[in-house]
Design a protein around this motif. Structure first.
Motif, PDB file in Angstrom:
ATOM      1  N   ASN A  60      29.088   9.653  25.779  1.00  0.00           N
ATOM      2  CA  ASN A  60      28.969   8.259  26.210  1.00  0.00           C
ATOM      3  C   ASN A  60      30.297   7.533  26.039  1.00  0.00           C
ATOM      4  O   ASN A  60      31.280   8.092  25.533  1.00  0.00           O
ATOM      5  CB  ASN A  60      27.827   7.551  25.466  1.00  0.00           C
ATOM      6  N   ASP A  61      30.311   6.251  26.467  1.00  0.00           N
ATOM      7  CA  ASP A  61      31.580   5.513  26.459  1.00  0.00           C
ATOM      8  C   ASP A  61      32.059   5.167  25.063  1.00  0.00           C
ATOM      9  O   ASP A  61      33.164   4.646  24.885  1.00  0.00           O
ATOM     10  CB  ASP A  61      31.455   4.243  27.313  1.00  0.00           C
ATOM     11  N   GLU A  62      31.232   5.456  24.039  1.00  0.00           N
ATOM     12  CA  GLU A  62      31.643   5.237  22.653  1.00  0.00           C
ATOM     13  C   GLU A  62      32.169   6.520  22.006  1.00  0.00           C
ATOM     14  O   GLU A  62      32.494   6.532  20.817  1.00  0.00           O
ATOM     15  CB  GLU A  62      30.467   4.695  21.838  1.00  0.00           C
ATOM     16  N   GLY A  63      32.229   7.589  22.807  1.00  0.00           N
ATOM     17  CA  GLY A  63      32.741   8.848  22.275  1.00  0.00           C
ATOM     18  C   GLY A  63      31.706   9.692  21.564  1.00  0.00           C
ATOM     19  O   GLY A  63      32.049  10.697  20.933  1.00  0.00           O
ATOM     20  N   LYS A  64      30.425   9.318  21.667  1.00  0.00           N
ATOM     21  CA  LYS A  64      29.357  10.104  21.050  1.00  0.00           C
ATOM     22  C   LYS A  64      28.917  11.197  22.016  1.00  0.00           C
ATOM     23  O   LYS A  64      28.730  10.951  23.212  1.00  0.00           O
ATOM     24  CB  LYS A  64      28.149   9.220  20.705  1.00  0.00           C
TER      25      LYS A  64
ATOM     26  N   THR B 229      26.113  13.235  23.407  1.00  0.00           N
ATOM     27  CA  THR B 229      24.658  13.053  23.443  1.00  0.00           C
ATOM     28  C   THR B 229      23.909  14.308  23.866  1.00  0.00           C
ATOM     29  O   THR B 229      22.697  14.389  23.676  1.00  0.00           O
ATOM     30  CB  THR B 229      24.298  11.902  24.392  1.00  0.00           C
TER      31      THR B 229
ATOM     32  N   ASP C 298      30.488  13.937  17.835  1.00  0.00           N
ATOM     33  CA  ASP C 298      31.352  12.963  18.509  1.00  0.00           C
ATOM     34  C   ASP C 298      32.691  13.624  18.835  1.00  0.00           C
ATOM     35  O   ASP C 298      32.995  14.741  18.402  1.00  0.00           O
ATOM     36  CB  ASP C 298      31.561  11.727  17.630  1.00  0.00           C
ATOM     37  N   ASN C 299      33.495  12.900  19.617  1.00  0.00           N
ATOM     38  CA  ASN C 299      34.791  13.432  20.054  1.00  0.00           C
ATOM     39  C   ASN C 299      35.708  13.774  18.891  1.00  0.00           C
ATOM     40  O   ASN C 299      36.402  14.793  18.886  1.00  0.00           O
ATOM     41  CB  ASN C 299      35.488  12.412  20.969  1.00  0.00           C
ATOM     42  N   GLU C 300      35.735  12.902  17.910  1.00  0.00           N
ATOM     43  CA  GLU C 300      36.647  13.098  16.783  1.00  0.00           C
ATOM     44  C   GLU C 300      36.365  14.424  16.073  1.00  0.00           C
ATOM     45  O   GLU C 300      37.278  15.189  15.764  1.00  0.00           O
ATOM     46  CB  GLU C 300      36.518  11.931  15.812  1.00  0.00           C
TER      47      GLU C 300
ATOM     48  N   ARG D  84      27.594   5.983  33.543  1.00  0.00           N
ATOM     49  CA  ARG D  84      28.855   5.691  32.860  1.00  0.00           C
ATOM     50  C   ARG D  84      29.140   6.665  31.723  1.00  0.00           C
ATOM     51  O   ARG D  84      30.060   6.454  30.928  1.00  0.00           O
ATOM     52  CB  ARG D  84      28.910   4.249  32.318  1.00  0.00           C
ATOM     53  N   ASP D  85      28.348   7.739  31.645  1.00  0.00           N
ATOM     54  CA  ASP D  85      28.643   8.812  30.699  1.00  0.00           C
ATOM     55  C   ASP D  85      29.662   9.758  31.331  1.00  0.00           C
ATOM     56  O   ASP D  85      29.824   9.797  32.558  1.00  0.00           O
ATOM     57  CB  ASP D  85      27.373   9.603  30.352  1.00  0.00           C
TER      58      ASP D  85
END
Length: 674
Positions: free
Chosen positions: A195-199, A201, A220-222, A281-282
């Motif tokens: 998603n746009d928050e970097g999670k 899903t 998440d991305n990190e 928007r993912d």
């Protein structure tokens, strides 16, 4: 008088309005009492009832009232129409027992009464009911129960909405979602939603299969970047590129990148990533393991490079072989004419020796390009290695120990004995040079059963049974940069003038020509191991007898067609010396003309590649004039070019250049006497 009495009187004796002293309209009872207030309340009540009756009758939702025992007390027209009835009266008279008649399934009725019994209401209660024609449809019910003072249910009332279309749409969405999940879960490539928050899903099964990571491992991305790219410098580069792609991506477009990923088990894979922005928007990221593809591409590039240099080698070999033919031939003639005690004889011997080394170098060029003819026989690899052991020891220095560890299983392959010897000598010499301070060389044999797993892992080979030859040394080893180039022609780590760079390239060419494959394992300071896989066969070993035939003279007429003057002159001189009568021609057309002028010619020696007409075309015309004419073809070109010129493999007598005096004379005599 009570209100009830007043109403009763009014029904018996209708009241008429009158006016008082001020002119206002008033109502009087039979007794003359003013009941205007009662009359106004009655009118308001009637008006209210009419208002709510209009709402009830004209509502777009179905409205109902049902008795606890299972019958409809009242329904509005919408409810009746929704259930397929012409009027509310028809529906009420038709359904006298909701629980038993064909209106709702009994278990659904029990679920409804249980829900409303616990809560007093049923909100957004979804169920299926039957129409008059017994078809089902979906409804959403909002209902409540009316209770008396003792808590007993008096009736149920509520609103019913047809949600069939919505429910069908939801079911279709659910089916579509399930189809998409099935597709993504069974996709041959990894899929990730971010998603746009970097999670992260969602990840599919293939992603986990590729890298070993589950969604809980990389939420998440990190976390993903830290695990997939443990090297900090490389991770920063990847994140920079990734951030730039995300910032510039647009719906309907894709960004493609290739990165080296570290899997959960620590292994590394080369992976192609494609990212796109979808309607939600993912970010949808697909990934495909291209490690094997990259290995295959590398092998293809290497093969193409070998092919290109092989073509060059063929052209060089042609001219070089013509030169060597003249050089070796004339030196041999001098050697034959010189007396045994002549002071010139040692010099001539050195010329012949040096020429032979040059001829061997030409053969190496042709071998590495895999265009040198091979003489395949059933060969026992163990016996071949044992037979070369003494020669191998002479090749090594005294401080290098040679050890053998040969399997007891059958090691029979179809191979050219001399070329297998060359492989052993080249690898032994390579190992010797890698141990300037001494060490150990170990030659081992074993049987390897190659399966599809091996092929997938290494990117080459075919499943089957192979004889494996391993040659290991304790030398200086090689780094990855050198390993990538060791089979390249003319690549060498030796000083200028101390290596041709064809040793390992020749090994590669020979092994490929035998339908085998070779790989190498090496680390700096830890030695090197070459592993050669040759297809195993079930056959008896060919025993080649040594046949020595003395060169004899002749007196036949031989036509020589050769465009290279030194070679043509040499062949003439050799044949003349041994009693033959020779006729020379410089090309195909000239050869045909000379053949026409001299009908007594017994044999023609034709260069396969000549100006104006090649050897095969020349022979065809000669054969048309004399079907019994005998022929020997020669060529300094590689075998494939000769075959392209119409000289079928095994169909004609053929001698490759550089020509040996004895070989030519023996072949001439053999063909003439056939």
């Amino acid at each position: 008088m009570s209100v009830e009495t007043a109403l009763s009187v009014r029904l018996i004796f209708p009241l008429r309005p009158s006016r008082n002293e001020t002119g206002e309209i008033v109502y009087l009872s039979a007794e003359g009492h003013d009941i205007t207030d009662i009359k106004e309340k009655e009118a308001a009540l009637v008006k209210s009832e009419q208002k709510y009756r209009n709402i009830f009758e004209n509502a777009v939702e179905g409205i109902f009232q049902s008795a606890p025992e299972g019958r409809f007390i009242d329904v509005n027209p919408t409810m009746a129409k929704m259930c397929g009835y012409e009027s509310p009266e028809e529906m009420i008279s038709s359904i006298t027992d909701i629980k038993q008649q064909h209106y709702v399934d009994p278990e659904e009725r029990e679920r409804f009464t249980e829900t409303i019994g616990k809560q007093g209401t049923a909100v957004d209660f979804e169920t299926q009911i039957y129409r008059k024609d017994h078809t089902k449809f979906w409804v959403s019910v909002n209902s409540r129960a009316a209770f008396d003072s003792s808590g007993k249910v008096l009736y149920y009332e509520g609103i019913c909405v047809d949600i069939t279309e919505r429910r069908l749409a939801q079911e279709e969405i659910a089916r579509e979602r399930e189809r998409l999940r099935t597709l993504s879960d069974s996709a041959p490539f990894g899929m990730v939603l971010v998603n746009d928050e970097g999670k992260i899903t969602y990840i599919n099964d293939k992603f986990t299969e590729l890298f070993g990571y589950y969604l809980s491992d990389v939420p998440d991305n990190e976390t993903w970047f830290s695990k997939a790219f443990p090297n900090e410098s490389y991770r920063r580069n990847v994140m920079s590129v990734w951030a730039e792609d995300v910032e510039n991506i647009k719906p309907g477009t894709q960004n493609k990148r290739i990165f080296t990923i570290t899997c959960k088990d620590g292994t590394q894979k080369i992976v192609s990533f494609s990212s796109s922005l979808i309607a939600s928007r993912d970010y949808l990221v697909t990934c495909e393991d291209i490690t094997q593809l990259r290995h295959l591409e590398s092998s293809l590039r290497h093969a193409q490079k070998m092919e290109s240099v092989g073509t060059l080698a063929g052209g060089i070999a042609h001219d070089f072989n013509n030169i060597l033919t003249a050089l070796m031939g004339y030196a041999t003639l001098v050697q034959m004419k010189a007396k045994s005690d002549s002071s010139l004889k040692p010099y001539v011997d050195q010329i012949i020796l040096a020429s032979q080394k040059a001829a061997d170098l030409t053969q190496n060029l042709l071998t590495f390009s895999r265009k040198q003819p091979v003489d395949l026989v059933s060969l026992n690899i163990n016996e071949t290695i044992e037979a070369t052991q003494k020669l191998l020891k002479r090749l090594l220095t005294e401080d290098i120990e040679l050890c053998m560890n040969l399997t007891r299983e059958d090691t029979i392959v179809m191979a050219d004995r001399s070329q297998i010897d060359q492989v052993l000598f080249n690898l032994a010499a390579n190992a010797r040079d890698a141990m300037p301070k001494g060490g150990m060389i170990v030659i081992e044999t074993s049987i390897a059963n190659i399966d599809s797993g091996f092929v997938d892992a290494h990117g080459y080979g075919d499943p089957g049974r192979y004889v494996l030859i391993s040659i290991s040394d304790t030398g200086v080893g090689m780094n990855e940069t050198i390993l990538e180039k060791i089979f390249d022609p003319f690549f060498t780590t030796k000083e200028t003038g101390k290596g041709t760079g064809l040793g390992l390239a020749t090994v590669y060419g020979i092994v490929k020509q035998h339908n085998g494959f070779v790989n190498v394992y090496s680390e700096p300071g830890r030695g090197t191991t070459f592993r050669i896989y040759l297809p195993s066969v079930n056959a008896a070993v060919d025993q080649k007898e040594d046949e020595s035939v003395a060169v004899v003279t002749g007196n036949e007429i031989i036509l020589i067609a050769e465009d290279d003057e030194p070679v043509r002159t040499l062949i003439r001189d050799m044949l003349d010396r041994y009693g033959y009568k020779t006729i020379e021609s410089v090309d195909g057309e000239d050869a045909i003309e000379k053949f026409r002028q001299h009908p007594g010619i017994d044999l023609v020696i034709l260069d396969s590649v000549m100006p104006r007409k090649n050897g095969r075309e020349t022979y065809e015309e000669m054969h048309g004039m004399n079907p019994r004419i005998k022929v020997i073809f020669t060529s300094g070109y590689t075998r494939d070019i000769v075959l392209d010129k119409g000289i079928e493999d095994g169909s004609f007598d053929f001698i490759s250049k550089p020509l040996s005096v004895n070989e030519l004379l023996l072949r001439v005599r053999k063909v003439l006497d056939a």
